[in-house]
Write a protein that holds these residues in place. Sequence first.
Motif, mmCIF file in Angstrom:
data_model
loop_
_atom_site.group_PDB
_atom_site.id
_atom_site.type_symbol
_atom_site.label_atom_id
_atom_site.label_comp_id
_atom_site.label_asym_id
_atom_site.label_seq_id
_atom_site.Cartn_x
_atom_site.Cartn_y
_atom_site.Cartn_z
ATOM 1 N N GLN A 1 3.235 -14.040 -8.373
ATOM 2 C CA GLN A 1 2.539 -13.303 -7.314
ATOM 3 C C GLN A 1 3.078 -13.708 -5.951
ATOM 4 O O GLN A 1 3.131 -14.887 -5.617
ATOM 5 C CB GLN A 1 1.041 -13.580 -7.387
ATOM 6 C CG GLN A 1 0.238 -12.947 -6.266
ATOM 7 C CD GLN A 1 -1.245 -13.216 -6.413
ATOM 8 O OE1 GLN A 1 -1.754 -13.297 -7.510
ATOM 9 N NE2 GLN A 1 -1.930 -13.372 -5.294
ATOM 10 N N PRO A 2 3.482 -12.735 -5.122
ATOM 11 C CA PRO A 2 3.963 -13.067 -3.774
ATOM 12 C C PRO A 2 2.795 -13.329 -2.833
ATOM 13 O O PRO A 2 2.079 -12.416 -2.439
ATOM 14 C CB PRO A 2 4.754 -11.828 -3.363
ATOM 15 C CG PRO A 2 4.141 -10.710 -4.143
ATOM 16 C CD PRO A 2 3.630 -11.305 -5.424
ATOM 17 N N GLY A 3 2.574 -14.577 -2.449
ATOM 18 C CA GLY A 3 1.484 -14.902 -1.541
ATOM 19 C C GLY A 3 0.188 -15.196 -2.275
ATOM 20 O O GLY A 3 0.119 -15.226 -3.509
ATOM 21 N N GLY A 4 -0.884 -15.374 -1.484
ATOM 22 C CA GLY A 4 -2.183 -15.659 -2.047
ATOM 23 C C GLY A 4 -2.919 -14.421 -2.498
ATOM 24 O O GLY A 4 -2.422 -13.287 -2.385
ATOM 25 N N ASP A 5 -4.145 -14.623 -2.971
ATOM 26 C CA ASP A 5 -4.933 -13.499 -3.479
ATOM 27 C C ASP A 5 -5.335 -12.545 -2.358
ATOM 28 O O ASP A 5 -5.293 -11.319 -2.518
ATOM 29 C CB ASP A 5 -6.185 -14.021 -4.193
ATOM 30 C CG ASP A 5 -5.832 -14.784 -5.464
ATOM 31 O OD1 ASP A 5 -4.741 -14.529 -6.013
ATOM 32 O OD2 ASP A 5 -6.647 -15.617 -5.897
ATOM 33 N N GLY A 6 -5.739 -13.102 -1.210
ATOM 34 C CA GLY A 6 -6.131 -12.245 -0.089
ATOM 35 C C GLY A 6 -4.974 -11.406 0.413
ATOM 36 O O GLY A 6 -5.120 -10.200 0.681
ATOM 37 N N PHE A 7 -3.794 -12.028 0.543
ATOM 38 C CA PHE A 7 -2.610 -11.291 0.975
ATOM 39 C C PHE A 7 -2.243 -10.200 -0.025
ATOM 40 O O PHE A 7 -1.884 -9.075 0.362
ATOM 41 C CB PHE A 7 -1.458 -12.269 1.149
ATOM 42 C CG PHE A 7 -0.151 -11.620 1.518
ATOM 43 C CD1 PHE A 7 0.076 -11.144 2.791
ATOM 44 C CD2 PHE A 7 0.866 -11.479 0.571
ATOM 45 C CE1 PHE A 7 1.279 -10.536 3.125
ATOM 46 C CE2 PHE A 7 2.066 -10.885 0.889
ATOM 47 C CZ PHE A 7 2.271 -10.417 2.180
ATOM 48 N N CYS A 8 -2.347 -10.504 -1.310
ATOM 49 C CA CYS A 8 -2.007 -9.523 -2.342
ATOM 50 C C CYS A 8 -2.995 -8.362 -2.338
ATOM 51 O O CYS A 8 -2.615 -7.221 -2.587
ATOM 52 C CB CYS A 8 -1.975 -10.203 -3.712
ATOM 53 S SG CYS A 8 -1.159 -9.239 -4.995
#
Length: 427
Positions: A123-130
């Motif tokens: 996953q690119p980045g964290g959950d919020g960013f995704c």
Amino acid sequence: MYDVIKVLFGFIIRAHVKILNGRVSIKQNPQPQPPPHPVPASCHSTRSGVACFRGKNKSTITSTGDSKMSLLSNVLVLICFLYNPEIRKQVPGLFNLNLTFCNLLLTVSNMPLTLVGLVSKAQPGGDGFCQIVGFLETFLSTNSMLSMAALSIDRWIAVVFPLRYHSKMRHKDAAFVLGYTWAHSMSFSTVAICLSWMGYHRLYASCTLSNPRASSRTQFVVFTVFFHSFTFLLSFIVLCVTYLKVLKVARFHCKRIDVITMQTLVLLVDIHPSVRERCLEEQKRRRQRATRKISTFIGTFMVCFAPYVITRVIMYKAKALLCSVATDLTSCLFMLVLWSMWANASDGYWPMIVELFPAVPINPHWGIVSKCLAYSKAACDPFVYSLLRHQYKKTCTDIINKLLKRSSLNASGRTHENQGNSIPTVE
């Protein structure tokens, strides 16, 4: 005998497709047992062994090519829109601008992150960013589909009601249609992100609609069906209805022109045979021109979006369901051919694979390919709707000529300046 022919025909077609497709290699095991060694990330276990996909590099190259082509072509459309005031005055220019804006944002925000997810397999980045990236992907894709439907409605009004076009389709009306597309797109994206249905989907290597919780599976199924029905299916129906009416009017006008042309050729007895042949060839090209354009509009929409949407809703049908809609042997064999081509990378049996029910796996390579096809629409739209039109071609030519004249003038000015600054030496 009927069932034997069906099974043999499907088996032969699937065997040929597997031989021609060099992206999948299956290592056969004598018994349906788990593989002795850990399965690599690019492989997945099947009932007949381990299927390893060697299409990662091809998918990466395709995704990179889509992003570069989409960025260049959409920037060129935007430059033409800003350069030519005549394009800005026209109502379809607003729809093209909205479509170009959505494609540019999709190219800049989502395509690079999908490429990162495809290469890193994470996953690119964290959950919020995704979740934010998934919100943008859903919003921009829906907005672009509805913009294509708006363009088809505009052309239908222009062709079917040419005398009342300026009263029916004004800039105020175009702004109202664009406002509806934005509200429509924002509503589905907002509902999905509020219910935490945005996240990283490993099948598509991108941040998009995803439901990791089993408790809300039914709600997610209902939302997914409604979402694709009121975006993809609605846009497809509008495209078909409007462009088929446009084609009907175009064929009617072609018949009238053909009658006048034939009457003129009959009256002109002394006309040269070469001129007569050119008139007949132009008559034939005129008949095919409208059909070719409309086929391009609808065909690119289906080829790019349909595989991804079908994968999201329901990927494969069972053999019995396919043959149940066939009324005779020929149609059943045709359905089996389609099924064989569709399921060429799956196991050696007739599966029932539904993406909405994650208990059954889906071919990961097909998920990446369908996502790349959906992204390729952003690269096709500038050519389909803008750059191949005469007005945009002329604008591009004017821009290139202007740049070349400026460069030639600057080069000549530097040459004269160097000649003036040079001091002749006396020997």
